[in-house]
Design a protein around this motif. Structure first.
Motif, PDB file in Angstrom:
ATOM      1  N   PRO A 148       0.890  -1.203   0.264  1.00  0.00           N
ATOM      2  CA  PRO A 148       0.043  -0.034   0.035  1.00  0.00           C
ATOM      3  C   PRO A 148       0.992   0.980  -0.069  1.00  0.00           C
ATOM      4  CG  PRO A 148      -1.373  -1.844   1.525  1.00  0.00           C
ATOM      5  CD  PRO A 148       0.688  -1.931   0.803  1.00  0.00           C
ATOM      6  N   GLY A 149       0.229   2.179  -1.010  1.00  0.00           N
ATOM      7  CA  GLY A 149       0.739   3.600  -1.610  1.00  0.00           C
ATOM      8  C   GLY A 149       2.564   3.483  -1.532  1.00  0.00           C
ATOM      9  N   LEU A 150       2.801   2.416  -2.392  1.00  0.00           N
ATOM     10  CA  LEU A 150       4.056   2.204  -2.693  1.00  0.00           C
ATOM     11  C   LEU A 150       3.441   2.926  -4.825  1.00  0.00           C
ATOM     12  CD1 LEU A 150       7.213   1.707  -2.686  1.00  0.00           C
ATOM     13  CD2 LEU A 150       5.782  -0.464  -4.409  1.00  0.00           C
ATOM     14  N   VAL A 151       4.704   3.484  -5.137  1.00  0.00           N
ATOM     15  CA  VAL A 151       3.632   4.694  -6.616  1.00  0.00           C
ATOM     16  C   VAL A 151       4.595   3.174  -7.281  1.00  0.00           C
ATOM     17  CG1 VAL A 151       4.103   6.543  -7.615  1.00  0.00           C
ATOM     18  CG2 VAL A 151       3.976   7.085  -5.815  1.00  0.00           C
ATOM     19  N   SER A 152       4.379   3.317  -8.200  1.00  0.00           N
ATOM     20  CA  SER A 152       4.850   2.515  -9.480  1.00  0.00           C
ATOM     21  C   SER A 152       5.212   3.303 -10.853  1.00  0.00           C
ATOM     22  CB  SER A 152       4.590   1.265  -9.652  1.00  0.00           C
ATOM     23  OG  SER A 152       4.800   0.167 -10.949  1.00  0.00           O
ATOM     24  N   LEU A 153       6.405   3.231 -11.124  1.00  0.00           N
ATOM     25  CA  LEU A 153       6.392   3.654 -11.873  1.00  0.00           C
ATOM     26  C   LEU A 153       7.589   3.460 -13.224  1.00  0.00           C
ATOM     27  CD1 LEU A 153       7.802   7.623 -10.609  1.00  0.00           C
ATOM     28  CD2 LEU A 153       6.352   7.312 -11.559  1.00  0.00           C
ATOM     29  N   ALA A 154       6.907   1.949 -12.998  1.00  0.00           N
ATOM     30  CA  ALA A 154       8.124   1.127 -13.723  1.00  0.00           C
ATOM     31  C   ALA A 154       6.935  -0.331 -15.348  1.00  0.00           C
ATOM     32  CB  ALA A 154       8.299  -0.658 -12.670  1.00  0.00           C
ATOM     33  N   GLY A 155       6.188  -0.010 -14.427  1.00  0.00           N
ATOM     34  CA  GLY A 155       4.805  -0.589 -16.169  1.00  0.00           C
ATOM     35  C   GLY A 155       4.694   0.159 -17.052  1.00  0.00           C
ATOM     36  N   GLY A 156       4.928  -0.223 -18.586  1.00  0.00           N
ATOM     37  CA  GLY A 156       4.368   0.377 -19.491  1.00  0.00           C
ATOM     38  C   GLY A 156       2.702  -0.202 -19.611  1.00  0.00           C
ATOM     39  N   ASN A 157       1.750   0.140 -17.837  1.00  0.00           N
ATOM     40  CA  ASN A 157       0.564  -0.639 -18.827  1.00  0.00           C
ATOM     41  C   ASN A 157      -0.282   0.734 -19.559  1.00  0.00           C
ATOM     42  OD1 ASN A 157       1.209  -2.893 -17.652  1.00  0.00           O
ATOM     43  ND2 ASN A 157       0.430  -2.029 -15.621  1.00  0.00           N
ATOM     44  N   PRO A 158      -1.279   0.280 -20.468  1.00  0.00           N
ATOM     45  CA  PRO A 158      -2.339   1.166 -20.952  1.00  0.00           C
ATOM     46  C   PRO A 158      -3.687   1.854 -19.840  1.00  0.00           C
ATOM     47  CG  PRO A 158      -2.870  -1.005 -21.987  1.00  0.00           C
ATOM     48  CD  PRO A 158      -1.008  -0.464 -21.031  1.00  0.00           C
ATOM     49  N   TYR A 159      -3.918   2.886 -19.977  1.00  0.00           N
ATOM     50  CA  TYR A 159      -5.026   2.607 -18.922  1.00  0.00           C
ATOM     51  C   TYR A 159      -6.274   2.369 -19.308  1.00  0.00           C
ATOM     52  CZ  TYR A 159      -7.021   5.567 -15.308  1.00  0.00           C
ATOM     53  OH  TYR A 159      -8.372   5.298 -13.973  1.00  0.00           O
ATOM     54  N   LEU A 160      -6.587   1.079 -19.282  1.00  0.00           N
ATOM     55  CA  LEU A 160      -7.573   0.856 -19.815  1.00  0.00           C
ATOM     56  C   LEU A 160      -9.230   0.993 -19.171  1.00  0.00           C
ATOM     57  CD1 LEU A 160      -6.207  -3.196 -19.741  1.00  0.00           C
ATOM     58  CD2 LEU A 160      -6.634  -1.752 -21.506  1.00  0.00           C
ATOM     59  N   GLN A 161      -9.026   1.486 -17.632  1.00  0.00           N
ATOM     60  CA  GLN A 161     -10.447   2.483 -17.247  1.00  0.00           C
ATOM     61  C   GLN A 161     -10.969   3.306 -17.502  1.00  0.00           C
ATOM     62  OE1 GLN A 161      -6.673   1.991 -15.499  1.00  0.00           O
ATOM     63  NE2 GLN A 161      -7.119   1.954 -13.780  1.00  0.00           N
ATOM     64  N   SER A 162     -10.238   4.086 -19.172  1.00  0.00           N
ATOM     65  CA  SER A 162     -10.505   4.747 -19.557  1.00  0.00           C
ATOM     66  C   SER A 162     -11.072   3.778 -21.020  1.00  0.00           C
ATOM     67  CB  SER A 162     -10.375   5.601 -20.791  1.00  0.00           C
ATOM     68  OG  SER A 162      -9.125   4.505 -21.494  1.00  0.00           O
ATOM     69  N   LEU A 163     -11.588   2.072 -21.570  1.00  0.00           N
ATOM     70  CA  LEU A 163     -12.749   1.374 -22.022  1.00  0.00           C
ATOM     71  C   LEU A 163     -13.848   1.421 -21.630  1.00  0.00           C
ATOM     72  CD1 LEU A 163      -9.550  -1.019 -22.970  1.00  0.00           C
ATOM     73  CD2 LEU A 163     -10.878   0.331 -24.559  1.00  0.00           C
ATOM     74  N   PRO A 164     -15.048   1.117 -22.563  1.00  0.00           N
ATOM     75  CA  PRO A 164     -16.140   1.198 -22.386  1.00  0.00           C
ATOM     76  C   PRO A 164     -16.988  -0.282 -21.772  1.00  0.00           C
ATOM     77  CG  PRO A 164     -16.119   1.117 -24.564  1.00  0.00           C
ATOM     78  CD  PRO A 164     -15.068   1.788 -24.317  1.00  0.00           C
ATOM     79  N   LEU A 165     -16.069  -0.679 -20.134  1.00  0.00           N
ATOM     80  CA  LEU A 165     -15.751  -1.477 -19.578  1.00  0.00           C
ATOM     81  C   LEU A 165     -17.364  -2.717 -19.986  1.00  0.00           C
ATOM     82  CD1 LEU A 165     -12.912  -1.545 -17.707  1.00  0.00           C
ATOM     83  CD2 LEU A 165     -13.460  -2.318 -19.864  1.00  0.00           C
ATOM     84  N   ASP A 166     -18.282  -1.877 -19.241  1.00  0.00           N
ATOM     85  CA  ASP A 166     -19.773  -2.447 -18.931  1.00  0.00           C
ATOM     86  C   ASP A 166     -20.103  -2.702 -21.108  1.00  0.00           C
ATOM     87  OD1 ASP A 166     -20.223  -2.224 -16.689  1.00  0.00           O
ATOM     88  OD2 ASP A 166     -20.900  -0.508 -16.516  1.00  0.00           O
ATOM     89  N   ARG A 167     -19.902  -1.957 -21.645  1.00  0.00           N
ATOM     90  CA  ARG A 167     -20.989  -2.836 -22.685  1.00  0.00           C
ATOM     91  C   ARG A 167     -19.605  -3.941 -23.877  1.00  0.00           C
ATOM     92  NH1 ARG A 167     -20.010   1.396 -28.501  1.00  0.00           N
ATOM     93  NH2 ARG A 167     -20.712   0.055 -29.394  1.00  0.00           N
ATOM     94  N   LEU A 168     -18.655  -2.893 -23.562  1.00  0.00           N
ATOM     95  CA  LEU A 168     -17.578  -4.740 -24.016  1.00  0.00           C
ATOM     96  C   LEU A 168     -18.104  -5.991 -23.685  1.00  0.00           C
ATOM     97  CD1 LEU A 168     -14.057  -2.928 -23.815  1.00  0.00           C
ATOM     98  CD2 LEU A 168     -15.481  -3.628 -25.973  1.00  0.00           C
ATOM     99  N   GLY A 169     -18.336  -5.854 -22.003  1.00  0.00           N
ATOM    100  CA  GLY A 169     -18.369  -7.008 -21.496  1.00  0.00           C
ATOM    101  C   GLY A 169     -19.778  -7.126 -21.987  1.00  0.00           C
TER     102      GLY A 169
END
Length: 435
Positions: free
Chosen positions: A62-83
């Motif tokens: 908890p509280g650790l800031v990760s500047l290591a991972g090159g992950n796309p920000y999937l929270q911006s996708l329409p996940l309900d509709r994709l489901g």
């Protein structure tokens, strides 16, 4: 868009592999001492063992800031509709979606991929020359398998993607770095490197490059250098392996022409939906020169048999029925905001003696410390300070320490980016002071 904490988000596998490579940069893969060690192939010794898997668990603190991972920000996708879309595909096309498919991929998706490449600047792609792969990582693997014998040379920009380094080295390929600057590979140095290697009797097969927002440096190859680099390779009968996962993510949307655009016979082009849609689907592609397509396709089929049909149908539906270009525009805006936040924090907190790149797109910023500083030991000091990064040794074919490090901004909200840099700055300042 509300900011969401990253403290409970694990590192990506790419970041973990990079950390592992950094930790073993000067070491051979360890042996277990078991009698089966004698059965291992020579190439198995070139597959890096993860020496820092503990960092994966540490990243859950908890509280650790990760500047290591090159992950796309999937929270911006329409996940309900994709489901709902995924459920509909299973309900209406389940027998196709869950069955074996063609080894080259569905014709519909290959045709749609040509439309994606048209948006990237390739206007003459033929679906028949597209091979769908399990992400562009698989496409790199197939290229090494098809073109390289043990000891053959693959040239690559320095620094470069850790996954490509691991893949090529597993095939016992001689990976040779080519120097660049803030505008990418320097053509004159590429020409000199080729001449020197040929004088040594080396057989050079490929030049691997990420011309748009290189991972890890974030550098974009200057448009005026692009054709010259292809011409240099053509003269030496070297195939260019162009990897372009970040190309559409240029912040201003004004895209330089890919190397492949004007060079259909001399560039094998790799693309991916990992950065513009979802990496977990593992759908990428290779646009292969027509005269090489059949061999490449057969080699790909021998590895994966067929790309996952359900995932292909979901990607096809996304491209057909969603505003995917609108989502790309959302990503551009989001990542630009985060990149600017990271750059502003670096300006505010970094000690004298640290410099960094200024990306025009993509996911990463590359920091350079004074000569003589090894950034790998600083990783653990950073963790103690509450921040994770990736040391530069992960991204070079050269063995030994590196005075560079990578910061990723794509998955981290602006306020956490600032806090991560604030935590990192004293660690770097102490290292500079002790140097």
């Amino acid at each position: 868009m509300p900011e969401e904490t990253q403290s409970q988000e694990t590192l990506s596998e790419e970041a973990v592999d990079a950390l592992a490579r950094a930790g073993s940069a000067a070491q051979a893969a360890p042996q277990s001492g078991h009698r089966h060690d004698a059965l291992l192939s020579a190439r198995a010794a070139n597959i890096k063992q993860s020496a820092v898997r503990d960092v994966f668990e540490i990243s859950m603190q908890p509280g650790l800031v990760s500047l290591a991972g090159g992950n796309p920000y999937l929270q911006s996708l329409p996940l309900d509709r994709l489901g709902a879309t995924a459920a509909k595909i299973i309900a209406e096309h389940g027998l196709e979606a869950l069955q074996y498919g063609g080894g080259q991929g569905t014709l519909e998706l290959r045709t749609q991929i040509c439309e994606v490449m048209a948006a990237e600047g390739i206007l003459d792609a033929d679906p028949d020359n597209v091979v769908i792969t399990a992400g562009s990582q698989s496409a790199q693997d197939v290229a090494a398998k098809v073109f390289c014998n043990p000891g053959d040379v693959i040239l690559l920009e320095d620094p470069t993607y850790v996954g490509a380094l691991n893949t090529f080295e597993a095939y016992e390929v001689d990976v040779q770095p080519v120097s660049g600057d803030e505008h990418g590979i320097i053509p004159s140095l590429l020409r000199e490197r080729i001449a020197a290697l040929q004088a040594e009797g080396k057989r050079i097969k490929l030049l691997y490059t990420i011309p748009n927002f290189n991972n890890p440096s974030g550098v974009m190859l200057a448009p005026e250098r692009r054709q010259e680099i292809v011409d240099i390779c053509r003269e030496a009968n070297i195939l260019v392996l162009e990897d372009n996962p970040y190309g559409l993510l240029k912040f201003d949307g004004v895209l330089p022409a890919p190397l492949r655009a004007a060079n259909p016979e001399d560039v094998l082009y790799l693309g991916s939906f990992s950065k513009i849609f979802a990496p977990g689907l593992r759908i990428g592609w290779a646009l292969v020169p027509a005269h090489l397509k059949q061999r490449y396709y057969l080699a790909s089929e021998a590895v994966t048999l067929c790309p996952p049909t359900f995932n292909q149908l979901l990607v096809s539906d996304y491209l057909r029925n969603y505003n995917w270009l609108g989502q790309v525009a959302t990503y551009r805006s989001l990542y630009r905001e985060r990149c600017m936040a990271l750059l502003e924090a670096l300006d505010e907190f970094m000690p004298e003696g640290v410099s960094w790149t200024t990306p025009e797109g993509g996911f990463f910023v590359w920091l350079t410390l004074p000569e003589g500083i090894d950034t790998y030991p600083l990783l653990y000091k950073g963790i103690d300070a509450g921040v994770v990064f990736v040391p530069g040794a992960a991204f070079s074919a050269a063995r030994g320490p590196s005075n560079k490090l990578r910061l990723a901004f794509s998955a981290v909200p602006p306020s956490e980016l600032r806090e991560g840099v604030r935590r990192l700055a004293p660690v770097l300042a102490d290292a500079i002071g002790a140097n």
